[in-house]
Design a protein around this motif. Structure first.
Motif, PDB file in Angstrom:
ATOM      1  N   LEU A 121       0.835  -1.195   0.000  1.00 57.13           N
ATOM      2  CA  LEU A 121       0.000   0.000   0.000  1.00 57.13           C
ATOM      3  C   LEU A 121       0.873   1.249   0.000  1.00 57.13           C
ATOM      4  O   LEU A 121       0.787   2.077  -0.893  1.00 57.13           O
ATOM      5  N   THR A 122       1.727   1.367   1.013  1.00 53.10           N
ATOM      6  CA  THR A 122       2.662   2.483   1.064  1.00 53.10           C
ATOM      7  C   THR A 122       4.080   2.009   0.786  1.00 53.10           C
ATOM      8  O   THR A 122       4.808   2.616   0.009  1.00 53.10           O
ATOM      9  N   LEU A 123       4.457   0.896   1.406  1.00 52.63           N
ATOM     10  CA  LEU A 123       5.802   0.351   1.217  1.00 52.63           C
ATOM     11  C   LEU A 123       5.801  -0.734   0.144  1.00 52.63           C
ATOM     12  O   LEU A 123       4.921  -1.595   0.120  1.00 52.63           O
ATOM     13  N   SER A 124       6.803  -0.685  -0.734  1.00 57.89           N
ATOM     14  CA  SER A 124       7.021  -1.776  -1.691  1.00 57.89           C
ATOM     15  C   SER A 124       7.959  -2.813  -1.109  1.00 57.89           C
ATOM     16  O   SER A 124       8.181  -3.869  -1.698  1.00 57.89           O
ATOM     17  N   LEU A 125       8.524  -2.525   0.059  1.00 61.06           N
ATOM     18  CA  LEU A 125       9.516  -3.375   0.704  1.00 61.06           C
ATOM     19  C   LEU A 125       9.031  -4.808   0.847  1.00 61.06           C
ATOM     20  O   LEU A 125       9.773  -5.766   0.572  1.00 61.06           O
ATOM     21  N   TRP A 126       7.778  -4.985   1.278  1.00 61.17           N
ATOM     22  CA  TRP A 126       7.264  -6.333   1.525  1.00 61.17           C
ATOM     23  C   TRP A 126       7.222  -7.149   0.233  1.00 61.17           C
ATOM     24  O   TRP A 126       7.514  -8.356   0.255  1.00 61.17           O
ATOM     25  N   ASP A 127       6.864  -6.514  -0.872  1.00 56.58           N
ATOM     26  CA  ASP A 127       6.817  -7.238  -2.150  1.00 56.58           C
ATOM     27  C   ASP A 127       8.207  -7.687  -2.572  1.00 56.58           C
ATOM     28  O   ASP A 127       8.388  -8.807  -3.080  1.00 56.58           O
ATOM     29  N   HIS A 128       9.199  -6.840  -2.367  1.00 60.01           N
ATOM     30  CA  HIS A 128      10.567  -7.219  -2.726  1.00 60.01           C
ATOM     31  C   HIS A 128      11.108  -8.298  -1.795  1.00 60.01           C
ATOM     32  O   HIS A 128      11.834  -9.189  -2.232  1.00 60.01           O
ATOM     33  N   LEU A 129      10.724  -8.250  -0.524  1.00 59.91           N
ATOM     34  CA  LEU A 129      11.199  -9.244   0.433  1.00 59.91           C
ATOM     35  C   LEU A 129      10.561 -10.614   0.207  1.00 59.91           C
ATOM     36  O   LEU A 129      11.223 -11.650   0.364  1.00 59.91           O
ATOM     37  N   PHE A 130       9.279 -10.628  -0.172  1.00 60.87           N
ATOM     38  CA  PHE A 130       8.544 -11.893  -0.250  1.00 60.87           C
ATOM     39  C   PHE A 130       8.259 -12.341  -1.682  1.00 60.87           C
ATOM     40  O   PHE A 130       7.453 -13.241  -1.915  1.00 60.87           O
ATOM     41  N   GLY A 131       8.921 -11.728  -2.643  1.00 57.97           N
ATOM     42  CA  GLY A 131       8.878 -12.218  -4.015  1.00 57.97           C
ATOM     43  C   GLY A 131       7.615 -11.936  -4.792  1.00 57.97           C
ATOM     44  O   GLY A 131       7.311 -12.649  -5.750  1.00 57.97           O
ATOM     45  N   THR A 132       6.863 -10.889  -4.422  1.00 58.16           N
ATOM     46  CA  THR A 132       5.648 -10.555  -5.170  1.00 58.16           C
ATOM     47  C   THR A 132       5.794  -9.251  -5.956  1.00 58.16           C
ATOM     48  O   THR A 132       4.815  -8.733  -6.478  1.00 58.16           O
ATOM     49  N   ALA A 133       7.021  -8.723  -6.020  1.00 58.09           N
ATOM     50  CA  ALA A 133       7.265  -7.499  -6.796  1.00 58.09           C
ATOM     51  C   ALA A 133       7.306  -7.829  -8.284  1.00 58.09           C
ATOM     52  O   ALA A 133       7.844  -8.859  -8.693  1.00 58.09           O
ATOM     53  N   TYR A 134       6.724  -6.943  -9.098  1.00 59.48           N
ATOM     54  CA  TYR A 134       6.662  -7.181 -10.544  1.00 59.48           C
ATOM     55  C   TYR A 134       6.591  -5.840 -11.252  1.00 59.48           C
ATOM     56  O   TYR A 134       5.642  -5.082 -11.091  1.00 59.48           O
ATOM     57  N   GLU A 135       7.627  -5.527 -12.010  1.00 59.16           N
ATOM     58  CA  GLU A 135       7.676  -4.284 -12.782  1.00 59.16           C
ATOM     59  C   GLU A 135       8.541  -4.520 -14.010  1.00 59.16           C
ATOM     60  O   GLU A 135       9.664  -4.035 -14.109  1.00 59.16           O
ATOM     61  N   PRO A 136       8.006  -5.270 -14.990  1.00 59.31           N
ATOM     62  CA  PRO A 136       8.817  -5.678 -16.148  1.00 59.31           C
ATOM     63  C   PRO A 136       9.127  -4.539 -17.110  1.00 59.31           C
ATOM     64  O   PRO A 136      10.078  -4.625 -17.883  1.00 59.31           O
ATOM     65  N   ALA A 137       8.320  -3.493 -17.102  1.00 58.83           N
ATOM     66  CA  ALA A 137       8.521  -2.362 -18.020  1.00 58.83           C
ATOM     67  C   ALA A 137       7.879  -1.137 -17.391  1.00 58.83           C
ATOM     68  O   ALA A 137       7.360  -1.176 -16.275  1.00 58.83           O
ATOM     69  N   GLU A 138       7.895  -0.028 -18.124  1.00 56.71           N
ATOM     70  CA  GLU A 138       7.369   1.223 -17.580  1.00 56.71           C
ATOM     71  C   GLU A 138       5.887   1.124 -17.250  1.00 56.71           C
ATOM     72  O   GLU A 138       5.420   1.666 -16.252  1.00 56.71           O
ATOM     73  N   GLY A 139       5.122   0.445 -18.077  1.00 63.92           N
ATOM     74  CA  GLY A 139       3.707   0.239 -17.798  1.00 63.92           C
ATOM     75  C   GLY A 139       2.780   1.286 -18.372  1.00 63.92           C
ATOM     76  O   GLY A 139       1.566   1.198 -18.201  1.00 63.92           O
ATOM     77  N   LYS A 140       3.316   2.269 -19.059  1.00 60.28           N
ATOM     78  CA  LYS A 140       2.471   3.318 -19.618  1.00 60.28           C
ATOM     79  C   LYS A 140       1.550   2.753 -20.699  1.00 60.28           C
ATOM     80  O   LYS A 140       2.001   2.112 -21.646  1.00 60.28           O
ATOM     81  N   GLY A 141       0.261   2.978 -20.527  1.00 63.97           N
ATOM     82  CA  GLY A 141      -0.697   2.570 -21.550  1.00 63.97           C
ATOM     83  C   GLY A 141      -1.118   1.116 -21.507  1.00 63.97           C
ATOM     84  O   GLY A 141      -1.842   0.661 -22.404  1.00 63.97           O
ATOM     85  N   ILE A 142      -0.726   0.338 -20.494  1.00 68.26           N
ATOM     86  CA  ILE A 142      -1.125  -1.061 -20.442  1.00 68.26           C
ATOM     87  C   ILE A 142      -2.616  -1.170 -20.123  1.00 68.26           C
ATOM     88  O   ILE A 142      -3.212  -0.270 -19.535  1.00 68.26           O
ATOM     89  N   ALA A 143      -3.231  -2.286 -20.523  1.00 64.95           N
ATOM     90  CA  ALA A 143      -4.644  -2.522 -20.248  1.00 64.95           C
ATOM     91  C   ALA A 143      -4.836  -2.829 -18.768  1.00 64.95           C
ATOM     92  O   ALA A 143      -4.086  -3.617 -18.182  1.00 64.95           O
ATOM     93  N   LEU A 144      -5.851  -2.209 -18.165  1.00 67.59           N
ATOM     94  CA  LEU A 144      -6.120  -2.391 -16.744  1.00 67.59           C
ATOM     95  C   LEU A 144      -7.432  -3.141 -16.538  1.00 67.59           C
ATOM     96  O   LEU A 144      -8.292  -3.178 -17.422  1.00 67.59           O
ATOM     97  N   GLY A 145      -7.562  -3.735 -15.363  1.00 71.03           N
ATOM     98  CA  GLY A 145      -8.812  -4.427 -15.032  1.00 71.03           C
ATOM     99  C   GLY A 145      -8.616  -5.915 -14.880  1.00 71.03           C
ATOM    100  O   GLY A 145      -7.626  -6.377 -14.313  1.00 71.03           O
ATOM    101  N   PHE A 146      -9.560  -6.678 -15.414  1.00 70.74           N
ATOM    102  CA  PHE A 146      -9.518  -8.138 -15.332  1.00 70.74           C
ATOM    103  C   PHE A 146     -10.312  -8.688 -16.506  1.00 70.74           C
ATOM    104  O   PHE A 146     -10.928  -7.927 -17.277  1.00 70.74           O
ATOM    105  N   ASP A 147     -10.315 -10.010 -16.666  1.00 74.15           N
ATOM    106  CA  ASP A 147     -11.047 -10.626 -17.763  1.00 74.15           C
ATOM    107  C   ASP A 147     -12.516 -10.202 -17.735  1.00 74.15           C
ATOM    108  O   ASP A 147     -13.166 -10.257 -16.686  1.00 74.15           O
ATOM    109  N   ARG A 148     -13.011  -9.733 -18.863  1.00 71.69           N
ATOM    110  CA  ARG A 148     -14.411  -9.337 -19.025  1.00 71.69           C
ATOM    111  C   ARG A 148     -14.787  -8.145 -18.149  1.00 71.69           C
ATOM    112  O   ARG A 148     -15.934  -8.001 -17.720  1.00 71.69           O
ATOM    113  N   VAL A 149     -13.821  -7.281 -17.876  1.00 77.91           N
ATOM    114  CA  VAL A 149     -14.106  -6.106 -17.054  1.00 77.91           C
ATOM    115  C   VAL A 149     -15.136  -5.203 -17.712  1.00 77.91           C
ATOM    116  O   VAL A 149     -15.878  -4.477 -17.030  1.00 77.91           O
ATOM    117  N   GLU A 150     -15.215  -5.266 -19.041  1.00 80.69           N
ATOM    118  CA  GLU A 150     -16.183  -4.421 -19.747  1.00 80.69           C
ATOM    119  C   GLU A 150     -17.618  -4.817 -19.426  1.00 80.69           C
ATOM    120  O   GLU A 150     -18.556  -4.046 -19.658  1.00 80.69           O
TER     121      GLU A 150
END
Length: 302
Positions: A243-272
């Motif tokens: 939420l505020t700290l990214s530390l926990w994601d880096h410590l427990f292996g849930t961090a994910y930032e493969p690219a800048e992320g600008k313009g990627i599709a947001l939501g979930f399957d069938r969000v429309e």
């Protein structure tokens, strides 16, 4: 029961008086106007320094998200949540006293600590507890259906921060209660800490770019958090839960930032197909055969 009834009534009308005074009498410690001020700053940042160029007020569901902000922070408590929380807290403490003879759950007395040390402990413990709760919202099917309200956002903007189902308020406050009570903190955390986490949450959803450099391994930011909202993820139970700290994601292996992320599709399957109205989204988790339920089946099958 009469004792709890009186507590419910006192808390309900006490919150009503607080809300009226808050709206009618602006002050430096007035959270209502701080919320407006923080939102205004984020709006101006989106207007003058947008990451994805668009008019902030024309972002999809901008006004719906604005209503969510005031509903989740003020109206929901006015509808009885504040009073029910007070009764629950008292009943829980009474149960602990009856069963174990304890007057409270405090295991670590921090009242004599320096104020800064108290704030730091509160911040770190609360953020870690919330990180774990956030993971639960993605891992447990019914809780994910509740959390889908927040993930129905298809265009990022500061107001999306507070688009969430009222069920999340109940879950977070309930599961936070014991660990915070054990170190001498109650459900009502300190004003400055609450304001700080609100501001960070707003910024993480704001349509701006905040390059943090090495600090991104400690603090969450819009470029990291946008991947939490990405439609296509490497894990069906989500990534980047901080939420505020990214530390926990880096410590427990849930961090994910493969690219800048600008313009990627947001939501979930069938969000429309997800409801676009406030009432529709509030009732969606409790309806059978909705697209939300089908989404869970699709994600589980991946």
């Amino acid at each position: 029961m009469e004792r709890y009834s009186e507590l419910f009534s006192q808390t309900f009308w006490g919150y009503w008086n607080y809300l009226v005074q808050t709206v009618l009498h602006p002050a430096w410690n007035n959270f209502f106007y701080w919320l407006i001020a923080v939102s205004a700053v984020c709006y101006l940042l989106e207007w003058f320094f947008p990451w994805v160029h668009r008019d902030p007020a024309r972002r999809r569901d901008f006004w719906l998200d604005g209503f969510y902000m005031f509903f989740n922070f003020f109206l929901f408590s006015l509808l009885g949540y504040a009073a029910v929380s007070a009764v629950f807290s008292q009943a829980f403490n009474d149960l602990i006293n009856w069963a174990f003879g304890w007057e409270n759950l405090v295991a670590l007395e921090v009242g004599s600590w320096p104020f800064a040390a108290q704030m730091l402990l509160l911040f770190v413990v609360r953020d870690f507890v919330q990180w774990n709760i956030h993971r639960l919202l993605h891992a447990v099917p019914f809780l994910w259906r509740i959390h889908q309200v927040h993930h129905s956002v298809e265009e990022m903007g500061f107001a999306a921060h507070l688009r969430y189902h009222f069920g999340e308020n109940i879950l977070y406050r309930t599961l936070e209660y014991v660990p915070l009570a054990m170190i001498g903190f109650g459900l009502h955390d300190f004003f400055m800490m609450h304001l700080f986490t609100l501001s960070v949450g707003h910024l993480n959803h704001t349509n701006i770019k905040i390059p943090l450099g090495p600090l991104r391994y400690l603090f969450n930011n819009p470029q990291m958090h946008i991947w939490h909202h990405a439609k296509d993820l490497p894990s069906p139970t989500g990534v980047n839960f901080g939420l505020t700290l990214s530390l926990w994601d880096h410590l427990f292996g849930t961090a994910y930032e493969p690219a800048e992320g600008k313009g990627i599709a947001l939501g979930f399957d069938r969000v429309e197909e997800y409801p676009r109205t406030f009432w529709g989204q509030l009732t969606a988790p409790f309806r059978k055969n909705t697209s939300a339920l089908q989404t869970i089946k699709n994600q589980t099958a991946k």
